[in-house]
Design a protein around this motif. Structure first.
Motif, mmCIF file in Angstrom:
data_model
loop_
_atom_site.group_PDB
_atom_site.id
_atom_site.type_symbol
_atom_site.label_atom_id
_atom_site.label_comp_id
_atom_site.label_asym_id
_atom_site.label_seq_id
_atom_site.Cartn_x
_atom_site.Cartn_y
_atom_site.Cartn_z
ATOM 1 N N LYS A 15 73.678 -39.793 34.443
ATOM 2 C CA LYS A 15 74.261 -40.147 35.814
ATOM 3 C C LYS A 15 75.058 -41.564 35.801
ATOM 4 N N ALA A 16 74.343 -42.750 34.645
ATOM 5 C CA ALA A 16 74.977 -43.920 34.731
ATOM 6 C C ALA A 16 76.970 -43.694 33.980
ATOM 7 N N TYR A 17 76.693 -42.699 32.871
ATOM 8 C CA TYR A 17 77.487 -42.510 31.530
ATOM 9 C C TYR A 17 79.083 -41.860 33.285
ATOM 10 N N ASN A 18 78.392 -40.888 34.514
ATOM 11 C CA ASN A 18 79.443 -40.412 34.654
ATOM 12 C C ASN A 18 80.060 -41.051 35.359
ATOM 13 N N PHE A 19 79.482 -42.283 36.312
ATOM 14 C CA PHE A 19 80.256 -43.530 37.475
ATOM 15 C C PHE A 19 80.449 -44.205 36.520
ATOM 16 N N SER B 36 65.408 -57.652 31.466
ATOM 17 C CA SER B 36 64.330 -58.188 32.408
ATOM 18 C C SER B 36 64.721 -58.847 33.659
ATOM 19 N N PHE B 37 65.306 -58.234 34.083
ATOM 20 C CA PHE B 37 65.994 -58.559 36.163
ATOM 21 C C PHE B 37 65.206 -57.581 36.782
ATOM 22 N N LYS B 38 64.907 -58.221 37.525
ATOM 23 C CA LYS B 38 64.839 -57.973 38.859
ATOM 24 C C LYS B 38 65.166 -57.806 39.948
ATOM 25 N N ASN B 39 66.463 -58.419 40.248
ATOM 26 C CA ASN B 39 67.009 -57.942 41.005
ATOM 27 C C ASN B 39 68.855 -57.997 40.840
ATOM 28 N N VAL B 40 69.274 -57.883 41.170
ATOM 29 C CA VAL B 40 71.271 -58.111 41.040
ATOM 30 C C VAL B 40 71.488 -59.720 41.157
ATOM 31 N N MET C 233 81.889 -58.533 29.616
ATOM 32 C CA MET C 233 80.562 -58.089 29.992
ATOM 33 C C MET C 233 80.458 -56.739 29.526
ATOM 34 N N LEU C 234 79.423 -56.646 29.491
ATOM 35 C CA LEU C 234 79.013 -55.155 28.571
ATOM 36 C C LEU C 234 77.680 -55.055 29.401
ATOM 37 N N TYR C 235 78.526 -53.257 30.312
ATOM 38 C CA TYR C 235 77.026 -52.868 30.409
ATOM 39 C C TYR C 235 76.382 -52.243 30.279
ATOM 40 N N ILE C 236 75.234 -51.706 30.124
ATOM 41 C CA ILE C 236 74.306 -51.032 29.535
ATOM 42 C C ILE C 236 72.620 -50.549 30.066
ATOM 43 N N ILE C 237 72.602 -49.594 29.940
ATOM 44 C CA ILE C 237 71.473 -49.363 31.332
ATOM 45 C C ILE C 237 70.101 -48.887 30.159
ATOM 46 N N ASP C 238 68.716 -49.552 30.754
ATOM 47 C CA ASP C 238 67.689 -50.057 30.557
ATOM 48 C C ASP C 238 66.451 -48.964 31.097
ATOM 49 N N THR C 239 66.491 -47.359 30.029
ATOM 50 C CA THR C 239 65.796 -45.812 30.528
ATOM 51 C C THR C 239 65.909 -45.680 29.313
ATOM 52 N N GLU D 181 68.192 -48.611 39.104
ATOM 53 C CA GLU D 181 68.009 -49.140 40.120
ATOM 54 C C GLU D 181 68.683 -50.105 40.362
ATOM 55 N N ILE D 182 68.907 -51.090 39.745
ATOM 56 C CA ILE D 182 69.743 -52.264 39.022
ATOM 57 C C ILE D 182 71.076 -52.146 39.497
ATOM 58 N N LEU D 183 71.718 -51.230 38.561
ATOM 59 C CA LEU D 183 73.041 -50.751 38.619
ATOM 60 C C LEU D 183 72.888 -50.047 39.178
ATOM 61 N N ASP D 184 72.296 -49.163 39.862
ATOM 62 C CA ASP D 184 72.895 -48.800 41.516
ATOM 63 C C ASP D 184 73.187 -49.776 42.411
ATOM 64 N N ALA D 185 72.576 -51.353 42.680
ATOM 65 C CA ALA D 185 72.271 -51.568 43.313
ATOM 66 C C ALA D 185 73.650 -52.667 43.565
#
Length: 226
Positions: free
Chosen positions: A15-19, A167-171, A1-7, A190-194
């Protein structure tokens, strides 16, 4: 799975790349415009944070294949690195994807609502296809099912393109996409943290610390105990 931030927010990306184990950043015209800053300054700022190897997905805004190709060539020259130009799955977009494939410029097919759109885009040469999971749900469809169909088609025809679910609304939607074999997801901060948050995790960590400190002292760690 590749995790990518949408922002396109530089603080959120840093912050995302830090954690987190991030593979890249996706943007779109709406996300970019929300920052209300110079377009190229934003993109160059993102590239500086994530480095040349991480994926950066940037969308062309033209509506003709010729102009999309021109935008893609321009973006590729001024931003560089591991860049993917996002192209919508309209007829002009498919034409642009074919041309860009020949030119060696990587593309992400976007605004996908059906598995057949994704298949056509992948056969045309897109490296990633981005189905809009929650938006499909919002029109009485099943976004996760569409992702599953795309994965099945790509496996069936031995296609190298990857599904980049968006296009996600929740985890839970993200989790369901992972269960059906989605190759990558792009989520907002927000979803990444959640995705890591759980009250029982916090409770467990606090309990461990309390039990430890009751014997070895407040603020003491394994390094401090001799």
């Amino acid at each position: 799975m590749l995790y990518i931030i949408d922002t396109a927010n530089l603080e959120a990306i840093e912050k995302a790349y830090n954690f987190y184990p991030m593979a890249g950043v996706t943007t779109n015209p709406t996300i970019i415009s929300k920052e209300n800053k110079n377009f190229l300054v934003i993109l160059k700022g993102i590239r500086k944070i994530i480095g040349a190897e991480s994926m950066l997905h940037v969308q062309a805004v033209s509506l003709t294949a010729e102009k999309m190709v021109q935008e893609a060539e321009y973006l590729n020259s001024v931003i560089g690195g591991n860049l993917y130009v996002k192209i919508p799955v309209i007829p002009e977009g498919i034409k642009a994807i074919k041309i860009l494939k020949q030119k060696g410029i990587k593309t992400t097919a976007t605004a996908i609502f059906t598995a057949q759109q994704a298949l056509i885009a992948a056969v045309a040469g897109a490296s990633f296809v981005a189905p809009y999971v929650n938006r499909i749900d919002n029109i009485s469809g099943d976004g996760v099912s569409v992702v599953a169909q795309i994965v099945q088609l790509f496996d069936q025809y031995d296609i190298d393109a990857k599904v980049l679910a968006a296009s996600f609304k929740n985890v839970q939607q993200v989790h369901n996409v992972a269960l059906v074999g989605g190759h990558s997801v792009t989520v907002n901060p927000e979803i990444l943290d959640a995705m890591l948050a759980h009250p029982l995790t916090d409770w467990s960590v606090n309990q461990f610390v309390n039990d430890w400190e009751s014997v070895y002292g407040i603020g003491k760690t394994t390094i401090d105990v001799k």
